[in-house]
Scaffold this motif. Structure first.
Motif, PDB file in Angstrom:
ATOM      1  N   ASP A  94       5.079  -3.214  -7.052  1.00 17.78           N
ATOM      2  CA  ASP A  94       4.510  -4.423  -6.447  1.00 17.78           C
ATOM      3  C   ASP A  94       3.962  -5.276  -7.581  1.00 17.78           C
ATOM      4  O   ASP A  94       3.568  -4.751  -8.629  1.00 17.78           O
ATOM      5  CB  ASP A  94       3.384  -4.032  -5.470  1.00 17.78           C
ATOM      6  CG  ASP A  94       3.067  -5.133  -4.468  1.00 17.78           C
ATOM      7  OD1 ASP A  94       3.462  -5.015  -3.296  1.00 17.78           O
ATOM      8  OD2 ASP A  94       2.426  -6.136  -4.880  1.00 17.78           O
TER       9      ASP A  94
ATOM     10  N   THR B  73       3.397   2.362   1.999  1.00 13.97           N
ATOM     11  CA  THR B  73       3.761   3.056   3.249  1.00 13.97           C
ATOM     12  C   THR B  73       5.222   3.526   3.259  1.00 13.97           C
ATOM     13  O   THR B  73       5.494   4.663   3.672  1.00 13.97           O
ATOM     14  CB  THR B  73       3.520   2.125   4.462  1.00 13.97           C
ATOM     15  OG1 THR B  73       2.310   1.413   4.247  1.00 13.97           O
ATOM     16  CG2 THR B  73       3.423   2.917   5.741  1.00 13.97           C
TER      17      THR B  73
ATOM     18  N   ASP C 128       7.559  -7.022 -11.081  1.00 13.66           N
ATOM     19  CA  ASP C 128       8.052  -8.148 -10.306  1.00 13.66           C
ATOM     20  C   ASP C 128       9.408  -7.770  -9.700  1.00 13.66           C
ATOM     21  O   ASP C 128      10.331  -7.388 -10.431  1.00 13.66           O
ATOM     22  CB  ASP C 128       8.202  -9.355 -11.246  1.00 13.66           C
ATOM     23  CG  ASP C 128       8.519 -10.636 -10.481  1.00 13.66           C
ATOM     24  OD1 ASP C 128       8.947 -10.539  -9.314  1.00 13.66           O
ATOM     25  OD2 ASP C 128       8.329 -11.714 -11.061  1.00 13.66           O
ATOM     26  N   ALA C 129       9.522  -7.904  -8.379  1.00 14.51           N
ATOM     27  CA  ALA C 129      10.787  -7.550  -7.708  1.00 14.51           C
ATOM     28  C   ALA C 129      11.937  -8.420  -8.214  1.00 14.51           C
ATOM     29  O   ALA C 129      13.093  -8.031  -8.116  1.00 14.51           O
ATOM     30  CB  ALA C 129      10.637  -7.708  -6.201  1.00 14.51           C
TER      31      ALA C 129
ATOM     32  N   ASN D 248       9.940  -4.422   2.580  1.00 17.24           N
ATOM     33  CA  ASN D 248       9.281  -5.318   3.530  1.00 17.24           C
ATOM     34  C   ASN D 248       8.571  -6.401   2.716  1.00 17.24           C
ATOM     35  O   ASN D 248       7.378  -6.303   2.458  1.00 17.24           O
ATOM     36  CB  ASN D 248       8.327  -4.402   4.334  1.00 17.24           C
ATOM     37  CG  ASN D 248       7.194  -5.075   5.029  1.00 17.24           C
ATOM     38  OD1 ASN D 248       6.061  -4.612   4.934  1.00 17.24           O
ATOM     39  ND2 ASN D 248       7.455  -6.130   5.728  1.00 17.24           N
TER      40      ASN D 248
ATOM     41  N   SER E 131       0.814  -1.221   0.000  1.00 20.81           N
ATOM     42  CA  SER E 131       0.000   0.000   0.000  1.00 20.81           C
ATOM     43  C   SER E 131       0.849   1.273   0.000  1.00 20.81           C
ATOM     44  O   SER E 131       0.319   2.369   0.163  1.00 20.81           O
ATOM     45  CB  SER E 131      -0.934  -0.010   1.204  1.00 20.81           C
ATOM     46  OG  SER E 131      -0.178  -0.046   2.393  1.00 20.81           O
TER      47      SER E 131
HETATM   48  C1  SAM Z   1       4.396  -7.451   3.465  1.00 20.45           C
HETATM   49  S1  SAM Z   1       3.681  -6.790   2.032  1.00 20.45           S
HETATM   50  C2  SAM Z   1       4.315  -5.152   1.949  1.00 20.45           C
HETATM   51  C3  SAM Z   1       3.466  -4.223   2.750  1.00 20.45           C
HETATM   52  C4  SAM Z   1       3.852  -2.759   2.555  1.00 20.45           C
HETATM   53  N1  SAM Z   1       5.080  -2.421   3.204  1.00 20.45           N
HETATM   54  C5  SAM Z   1       2.723  -1.865   3.037  1.00 20.45           C
HETATM   55  O1  SAM Z   1       2.950  -1.016   3.882  1.00 20.45           O
HETATM   56  O2  SAM Z   1       1.599  -2.039   2.577  1.00 20.45           O
HETATM   57  C6  SAM Z   1       4.557  -7.591   0.746  1.00 20.45           C
HETATM   58  C7  SAM Z   1       4.132  -7.217  -0.658  1.00 20.45           C
HETATM   59  O3  SAM Z   1       4.973  -7.928  -1.575  1.00 20.45           O
HETATM   60  C8  SAM Z   1       4.239  -8.144  -2.770  1.00 20.45           C
HETATM   61  N2  SAM Z   1       4.931  -9.196  -3.561  1.00 20.45           N
HETATM   62  C9  SAM Z   1       4.964 -10.539  -3.392  1.00 20.45           C
HETATM   63  N3  SAM Z   1       5.766 -11.104  -4.319  1.00 20.45           N
HETATM   64  C10 SAM Z   1       6.243 -10.107  -5.100  1.00 20.45           C
HETATM   65  C11 SAM Z   1       7.135 -10.047  -6.223  1.00 20.45           C
HETATM   66  N4  SAM Z   1       7.680 -11.131  -6.744  1.00 20.45           N
HETATM   67  N5  SAM Z   1       7.418  -8.829  -6.743  1.00 20.45           N
HETATM   68  C12 SAM Z   1       6.866  -7.702  -6.238  1.00 20.45           C
HETATM   69  N6  SAM Z   1       6.008  -7.695  -5.187  1.00 20.45           N
HETATM   70  C13 SAM Z   1       5.696  -8.881  -4.628  1.00 20.45           C
HETATM   71  C14 SAM Z   1       2.841  -8.496  -2.263  1.00 20.45           C
HETATM   72  O4  SAM Z   1       1.882  -8.247  -3.290  1.00 20.45           O
HETATM   73  C15 SAM Z   1       2.705  -7.580  -1.043  1.00 20.45           C
HETATM   74  O5  SAM Z   1       2.034  -6.381  -1.396  1.00 20.45           O
END
Ligand code: SAM
Length: 377
Positions: free
Chosen positions: A257, A202, A285-286, A301, A200
């Protein structure tokens, strides 16, 4: 009017909150477990509420005393000058906690404290009954090893509620913790900043607020704004002073994300925070993160494998992310995870680790700030 300010904070952030209070030029800063003290007048109350990025709330401590019986609790509470802040029509609910103390029953402590404060106010205002239809003066007590601390809450809603995040994506990070991560990464607006698991938004939003030197509480309401004991001008003056201290400049802040819905929410949150122009959000994609510049900082995170993904999936993700970052040797990384095997999966030992709590989850902030040699990925 001189006060003792008590700022509760997430465990692990005490030193950072103490630094914030010192930067506000508040005297007598002293950090304890989970809270930081300082002193100051009414202006300090307004400034601390407006400016603290990492503290959870600003309390005014009316007194501290030992108590191992309900009588001692009652007498100790009744002796304090509650009438200096609570008016005759003020609402004064009581909440708190007790740890490692003889007075272990929180509901009983609440009842005794309510009675003690009411007795005190009765004797000062000559009333037998209090309507409590005026401003909220939340009483917060803590009893630690038989030591009682009694406070009034000037913030109301916790300071992490900046007002920009009504919409929720899965597992958002608390704003105070996001700000602490940005602070620990020493980002102040210079160079490239990225969060490739931004959810989101943050972390990038807090980074933008820090880059702009925007007081995080500039646009929200605080409980003590309604207190007749504090002059309204302290809030308007603190706001005006904060506006005058904002920077404007060109910043390179990005969040991405995999989930397009998260990106829509992140954009809306940034809009509400007034920093939408400063952050570029995109669906990506990260694992394909690549450098756009030689240097920069990633504060992020990713999923831990506790709530969002299964552990194995998280491990796979860390492996892939580790490979992607080998292509960006000049970039620093500050990554929060509760996964005990993070470093092994990621493929590199952190230069430094720091324990932080994301709600009840014990995490490490894995810090990589030393330059690594580039490998073909
Ligand atoms: C723990 S959450 C992050 C929350 C964020 N810090 C917030 O305040 O909302 C992890 C995020 O990683 C994303 N995610 C999972 N795999 C991913 C990938 N391969 N590449 C990018 N984002 C990914 C998920 O969609 C999720 O929104």
């Amino acid at each position: 009017m001189g006060f003792t300010l008590c700022v509760p904070c997430l465990f692990g952030l005490e030193g950072l909150v103490a630094d914030e209070l010192r930067r506000l030029a508040l005297p007598d800063v002293a950090a304890e477990n989970g809270r930081v003290y300082c002193t100051g007048g009414p202006e300090a109350v307004a400034r601390a509420n407006l400016w603290l990025r990492m503290g959870e709330r600003v309390l005014l401590e009316l007194g501290r005393f030992p108590a191992d019986s309900f009588d001692a609790l009652f007498e100790g509470a009744r002796a304090l000058p509650w009438e200096s802040l609570i008016p005759a029509d003020g609402a004064f609910p009581v909440t708190g906690y007790s740890l490692n103390s003889r007075l272990a029953s929180v509901p009983d402590c609440q009842r005794i404290l309510k009675k003690a404060v009411a007795e005190r106010l009765k004797s000062r205002y000559g009333l037998q009954w209090f309507p409590e239809n005026g401003a909220q003066h939340q009483i917060r007590f803590s009893i630690l090893k038989d030591q009682v601390s009694l406070c009034l809450d000037t913030s109301g809603e916790g300071l992490h509620k900046r007002g920009y995040r009504p919409a929720h994506s899965a597992a958002p990070l608390r704003e105070t913790l996001a700000a602490a991560m940005v602070e620990l990464a020493r980002y102040r607006g210079k160079g490239d900043f990225r969060d490739p698991f931004c959810g989101s938004g943050t972390i990038p939003i807090e980074a933008a607020l820090i880059a702009k030197n925007r007081a995080p509480g500039l646009n929200r309401h605080f409980a003590a704004m309604d207190w007749p004991a504090l002059e309204p001008r302290i809030w308007t003056e603190a706001r005006e002073a904060a506006r005058a201290r904002e920077f404007s400049g060109d910043y390179s802040i990005g969040g991405s994300d995999l989930d397009p819905k998260a990106i829509t929410i992140a954009r809306a949150n940034a809009q509400r925070a007034g920093v939408a122009q400063l952050i570029r959000f995109e669906t990506a994609d990260a694992l394909s993160f690549s450098r756009s510049t030689d240097r920069g900082v990633i504060v992020t995170n990713p999923p831990y494998g506790e709530r969002l993904l299964e552990k194995q999936e998280a491990e796979e993700l860390y492996r892939g992310f580790g490979r992607a970052l080998q292509r960006c040797p000049g970039w620093q990384l500050y990554l929060l995870s509760s996964h005990t095997e993070f470093e092994r999966c990621f493929g590199r030992q952190a230069d430094k680790k720091r324990k932080l709590y994301n709600g009840m989850i014990k995490c490490d902030l894995f810090m990589y700030f030393k330059k690594q040699t580039e490998k073909e990925g």
